[in-house]
Enzyme design. Sequence first.
Site, PDB file in Angstrom:
ATOM      1  N   GLU A 117       3.112  32.145  94.769  1.00  0.00           N
ATOM      2  CA  GLU A 117       2.186  31.040  94.513  1.00  0.00           C
ATOM      3  C   GLU A 117       0.823  31.599  94.086  1.00  0.00           C
ATOM      4  O   GLU A 117       0.563  31.746  92.913  1.00  0.00           O
ATOM      5  CB  GLU A 117       2.122  30.107  95.733  1.00  0.00           C
ATOM      6  CG  GLU A 117       3.454  29.366  95.903  1.00  0.00           C
ATOM      7  CD  GLU A 117       3.435  28.228  96.891  1.00  0.00           C
ATOM      8  OE1 GLU A 117       2.548  28.179  97.766  1.00  0.00           O
ATOM      9  OE2 GLU A 117       4.347  27.375  96.786  1.00  0.00           O
TER      10      GLU A 117
HETATM   11  C1  HEC Z   1       2.396  27.479  92.850  1.00  0.00           C
HETATM   12  C2  HEC Z   1       2.297  26.101  93.229  1.00  0.00           C
HETATM   13  C3  HEC Z   1       1.495  25.732  94.440  1.00  0.00           C
HETATM   14  C4  HEC Z   1       0.193  26.104  94.747  1.00  0.00           C
HETATM   15  C5  HEC Z   1      -0.713  27.036  93.993  1.00  0.00           C
HETATM   16  C6  HEC Z   1      -0.139  25.404  95.964  1.00  0.00           C
HETATM   17  N1  HEC Z   1       0.901  24.617  96.365  1.00  0.00           N
HETATM   18 FE1  HEC Z   1       0.911  23.331  97.903  1.00  0.00          FE
HETATM   19  N2  HEC Z   1       2.886  23.179  97.767  1.00  0.00           N
HETATM   20  C7  HEC Z   1       3.668  23.699  96.763  1.00  0.00           C
HETATM   21  C8  HEC Z   1       5.071  23.622  97.128  1.00  0.00           C
HETATM   22  C9  HEC Z   1       6.244  24.096  96.298  1.00  0.00           C
HETATM   23  C10 HEC Z   1       5.096  23.035  98.413  1.00  0.00           C
HETATM   24  C11 HEC Z   1       6.338  22.786  99.265  1.00  0.00           C
HETATM   25  C12 HEC Z   1       6.714  24.082  99.969  1.00  0.00           C
HETATM   26  C13 HEC Z   1       7.676  23.894 101.110  1.00  0.00           C
HETATM   27  O1  HEC Z   1       7.766  22.800 101.673  1.00  0.00           O
HETATM   28  O2  HEC Z   1       8.310  24.885 101.503  1.00  0.00           O
HETATM   29  C14 HEC Z   1       3.713  22.734  98.761  1.00  0.00           C
HETATM   30  C15 HEC Z   1       3.314  22.064  99.913  1.00  0.00           C
HETATM   31  C16 HEC Z   1       2.010  21.676 100.168  1.00  0.00           C
HETATM   32  C17 HEC Z   1       1.602  20.751 101.206  1.00  0.00           C
HETATM   33  C18 HEC Z   1       2.514  20.029 102.194  1.00  0.00           C
HETATM   34  C19 HEC Z   1       2.723  18.587 101.837  1.00  0.00           C
HETATM   35  C20 HEC Z   1       3.817  17.962 102.643  1.00  0.00           C
HETATM   36  O3  HEC Z   1       4.055  16.762 102.498  1.00  0.00           O
HETATM   37  O4  HEC Z   1       4.491  18.649 103.427  1.00  0.00           O
HETATM   38  C21 HEC Z   1       0.225  20.666 101.151  1.00  0.00           C
HETATM   39  C22 HEC Z   1      -0.661  19.821 102.029  1.00  0.00           C
HETATM   40  C23 HEC Z   1      -0.203  21.566 100.103  1.00  0.00           C
HETATM   41  N3  HEC Z   1       0.903  22.127  99.515  1.00  0.00           N
HETATM   42  C24 HEC Z   1      -1.522  21.875  99.808  1.00  0.00           C
HETATM   43  C25 HEC Z   1      -1.872  23.001  99.058  1.00  0.00           C
HETATM   44  C26 HEC Z   1      -3.187  23.654  99.089  1.00  0.00           C
HETATM   45  C27 HEC Z   1      -4.344  23.243  99.955  1.00  0.00           C
HETATM   46  C28 HEC Z   1      -3.112  24.704  98.219  1.00  0.00           C
HETATM   47  C29 HEC Z   1      -4.175  25.732  97.919  1.00  0.00           C
HETATM   48  C30 HEC Z   1      -4.634  26.536  99.050  1.00  0.00           C
HETATM   49  C31 HEC Z   1      -1.790  24.671  97.626  1.00  0.00           C
HETATM   50  N4  HEC Z   1      -1.056  23.660  98.182  1.00  0.00           N
HETATM   51  C32 HEC Z   1      -1.355  25.519  96.619  1.00  0.00           C
HETATM   52  C33 HEC Z   1       3.186  24.254  95.592  1.00  0.00           C
HETATM   53  C34 HEC Z   1       1.923  24.807  95.495  1.00  0.00           C
END
Ligand code: HEC
Length: 306
Positions: A117
């Site tokens: 990521e």
């Molecule tokens: C490369 C793409 C990517 C980036 C960059 C990223 N995310 Fe995500 N995010 C995802 C994915 C894919 C998931 C689901 C992962 C899992 O559940 O295992 C996720 C899950 C989440 C969730 C959980 C939502 C839920 O309903 O469970 C939150 C809140 C979130 N991200 C916030 C952030 C924040 C804050 C950042 C920066 C610090 C960030 N993400 C950076 C792809 C990304």
Amino acid sequence: MKLVILFFFTLLSLFGREAITPILPDTNLNSQKITLGKKLFFDTRLSENNTIACASCHKLSEGGDDNLQFSFGINAQEGNINAPTVLNAVYNFRQFWDGRAKNLQEQAMGPIENPIEMGFNFPDLIVKLNKTEYKNLFSHIYSEGITKLSITDAIAEYEKTLITPNSAFDKYLLGDKDALTKKQKEGYELFKSKGCISCHNGVNIGGNLYSKFGVVENSKSKSLGRYNITGKKRDIYFFKVPSLRNIAHTAPYFHDGRTSSLKKAISIMAELQTGRFVSEEELKKIELFLHSLSGELPKDGVIYVP
Ligand code: HEC
Ligand code: HEC
């Protein structure tokens, strides 16, 4: 006898109450932390090579996700699970599909250090940020300065503002009976009578329990879900029930993004989770009802701050 009657009325009032509640903004947030957290959320410097920000995968103007089956992180690496929306994530009882983070702050620690990521690590990120304007910005709010906890605390505070109130359905729940069309009201009745509401309820219409994906029929899921965290057999194929708020904007659906059609997603649910027959006409009505769950989306840069 009196007790029996009392019990009866208590039951009635319990069942009479809607199992879904409207979004009522939290006015008790720290505005300085929100401003800082917002800057961090959009800042690609939080990734190792300055290319990826939280907002790269969670596009606020597009429903808080990236509209892809799987996200692309640093160096164009593709992930293997669908990005959920950040909108209203504050209302989820746990974060991630398998619930491995207990809250938004703990969640925010994940992507920064995830090699596919943002591919960074906190010690180096802190050194990097201390050479920038962030040094002063943090020291005004956090006496400890820039730390893993202060970075993620600010991001989490900002995320608490990413809520989408005033959906047609919320207006309906708050008493405006004309906020839904006739078909949407019928869709809501079907949502209840077909059993969807037993898993998708509460303020987020989901996000408050785990359930097996494939209760009645095998979901043929590649991911084992919560089992990967707990190692317990009974958790195989268990996932956090996702929120259905803004669902019209967050295709593709399911943890593996297996379909981009909302109608198809509803029929998959009817088949795998409820085992109840849902006709084409009923599918359409449920879909129309789900459209009423779209709230006021934060526009890029202009967010909903209570
Ligand atoms: C490369 C793409 C990517 C980036 C960059 C990223 N995310 Fe995500 N995010 C995802 C994915 C894919 C998931 C689901 C992962 C899992 O559940 O295992 C996720 C899950 C989440 C969730 C959980 C939502 C839920 O309903 O469970 C939150 C809140 C979130 N991200 C916030 C952030 C924040 C804050 C950042 C920066 C610090 C960030 N993400 C950076 C792809 C990304
Ligand atoms: C037994 C619990 C349960 C029932 C009943 C249930 N769902 Fe779900 N729903 C889930 C779970 C768990 C998921 C996530 C599955 C996955 O991706 O692993 C889900 C996912 C969804 C999604 C996709 C959400 C997204 O963000 O990808 C939609 C849409 C949905 N459900 C609608 C419905 C409808 C409509 C009904 C009634 C016909 C229904 N659900 C009944 C548990 C349930």
